[in-house]
Write an enzyme that holds these catalytic residues in place. Structure first.
Site, mmCIF file in Angstrom:
data_model
loop_
_atom_site.group_PDB
_atom_site.id
_atom_site.type_symbol
_atom_site.label_atom_id
_atom_site.label_comp_id
_atom_site.label_asym_id
_atom_site.label_seq_id
_atom_site.Cartn_x
_atom_site.Cartn_y
_atom_site.Cartn_z
ATOM 1 N N THR A 45 16.705 -2.534 4.722
ATOM 2 C CA THR A 45 16.007 -1.568 3.882
ATOM 3 C C THR A 45 16.858 -1.091 2.713
ATOM 4 O O THR A 45 16.370 -0.355 1.865
ATOM 5 C CB THR A 45 15.585 -0.342 4.706
ATOM 6 O OG1 THR A 45 16.757 0.281 5.250
ATOM 7 C CG2 THR A 45 14.645 -0.744 5.826
ATOM 8 N N HIS B 221 0.862 -1.182 0.000
ATOM 9 C CA HIS B 221 0.000 0.000 0.000
ATOM 10 C C HIS B 221 0.898 1.231 0.000
ATOM 11 O O HIS B 221 1.941 1.233 0.661
ATOM 12 C CB HIS B 221 -0.918 0.048 1.224
ATOM 13 C CG HIS B 221 -1.635 -1.243 1.493
ATOM 14 N ND1 HIS B 221 -2.705 -1.658 0.755
ATOM 15 C CD2 HIS B 221 -1.405 -2.206 2.413
ATOM 16 C CE1 HIS B 221 -3.119 -2.829 1.209
ATOM 17 N NE2 HIS B 221 -2.344 -3.178 2.218
#
Length: 245
Positions: free
Chosen positions: A170, A122
Site C-alpha cells: 500500500t 470506486h
C-alpha cells in the site's frame, strides 16, 4: 515427471500454432508486442484496452481456471496505459489492471495470482465513480511479486525487491528489500553487492536460447512415434506405468 511422448515434428507444429495464435489474436490488442514472446496456452490470456506496450521476450502462462489478464480501463476512450518491459514473466492467474498508468520494468516476475492495480475503481462514498486523482504504479527492474501478492494504487517498488506471498503493498517499497504482510513492511534487506542473476541474463541471446531448446527437443523426442503418442492418449495408464517404453 510425465514424459512428453509427442513426436518432435508434432511438438514443433504445436509451438508454431501457439505463436500464430498469439500473433493473430493478441498482438492486435497491443500497441506493441516485442519479439521472442512465449505465451503458453494463449487462448487463456486476455488483453484489453488502449496503449498496452509489451517488450521483448515476454512470457505468459495461461491456464483454464487461472487466466492471465492485462487490461486498461481509461477514464476516456484512448486514455490510460500499461508499459511492460523486456523479459517479464506473468504466471497463471496474474493480473494487471490500469486506470491511468502502470509501468513494469525489465525482468519483473509475477507469481501465481499476483495482482497490480493503480486504482480503487470506486470511491468510499460514491460507488459509481473512481477518484479524480491519478495514482500510477511503477515497478522497478527485476522485482519479484510472490504468490497472490497485491500491489495497490500509487505505489513505487524499487529495483530487485521481493514482495512475499499474499503481501499487500500500500506504500512505496525501496530497492533491494523483501517486504511481507498486510500492509507490507520491510522484513529483510538484500545485498546488491552480491549481484543478481535476472531474466534479462536468461534472454541475452534469445535466438541462441531458442536454438538450444530446439536441439534438446529434437534429441529427447526423436524416437517418439505418432502411434505411441496416440496410444498414450487412449490408454494413459499404460503411459504412466512405462509399458509404452
Amino acid at each position: 515427471m510425465h514424459k512428453d511422448l509427442r513426436p518432435y515434428w508434432l511438438k514443433k507444429a504445436y509451438l508454431r500454432y501457439r505463436r500464430w495464435h498469439t500473433d493473430y489474436f493478441l498482438r492486435p490488442r497491443c500497441s506493441y508486442l516485442g519479439p521472442w514472446h512465449t505465451v503458453m496456452k494463449p487462448w487463456y490470456v486476455h488483453i484489453s484496452g488502449a496503449n498496452i506496450h509489451i517488450g521483448r521476450c515476454f512470457t505468459a502462462i495461461g491456464e483454464p481456471m487461472h487466466r492471465v489478464e492485462i487490461g486498461v480501463w481509461g477514464r476516456e476512450e484512448g486514455q490510460g496505459r500499461i508499459h511492460i518491459g523486456d523479459c517479464v514473466l506473468m504466471s497463471p492467474g496474474s493480473r494487471i489492471s490500469a486506470s491511468d498508468e502502470i509501468v513494469l520494468g525489465d525482468g519483473v516476475m509475477l507469481a501465481n495470482g499476483a495482482y497490480v492495480t493503480d486504482s480503487d475503481w470506486h470511491t468510499l462514498h460514491d460507488r459509481t465513480a473512481r477518484a479524480a486523482q491519478a495514482t500510477p504504479v511503477h515497478i522497478g527492474d527485476n522485482v519479484w511479486l510472490g504468490d497472490h501478492a497485491t500491489v495497490l494504487k500509487g505505489v513505487t517498488i524499487g529495483a530487485n525487491s521481493v514482495v512475499a506471498a499474499q503481501a499487500v503493498v500500500t506504500r512505496d517499497v525501496p530497492a533491494n528489500v523483501v517486504v511481507a504482510g498486510n500492509p507490507a513492511r520491510v522484513v529483510k534487506e538484500l545485498d546488491p553487492e552480491q549481484g543478481f542473476t535476472t531474466r534479462m541474463d536468461l534472454f541475452t541471446d534469445p535466438a541462441g536460447a531458442a536454438a538450444f531448446f530446439d536441439a534438446i527437443d529434437r534429441e529427447v523426442l526423436q524416437d517418439n512415434s505418432l502411434l505411441r503418442w496416440l496410444w498414450s492418449l487412449l490408454y494413459p495408464a499404460s503411459a504412466a506405468s512405462g509399458r509404452l517404453q
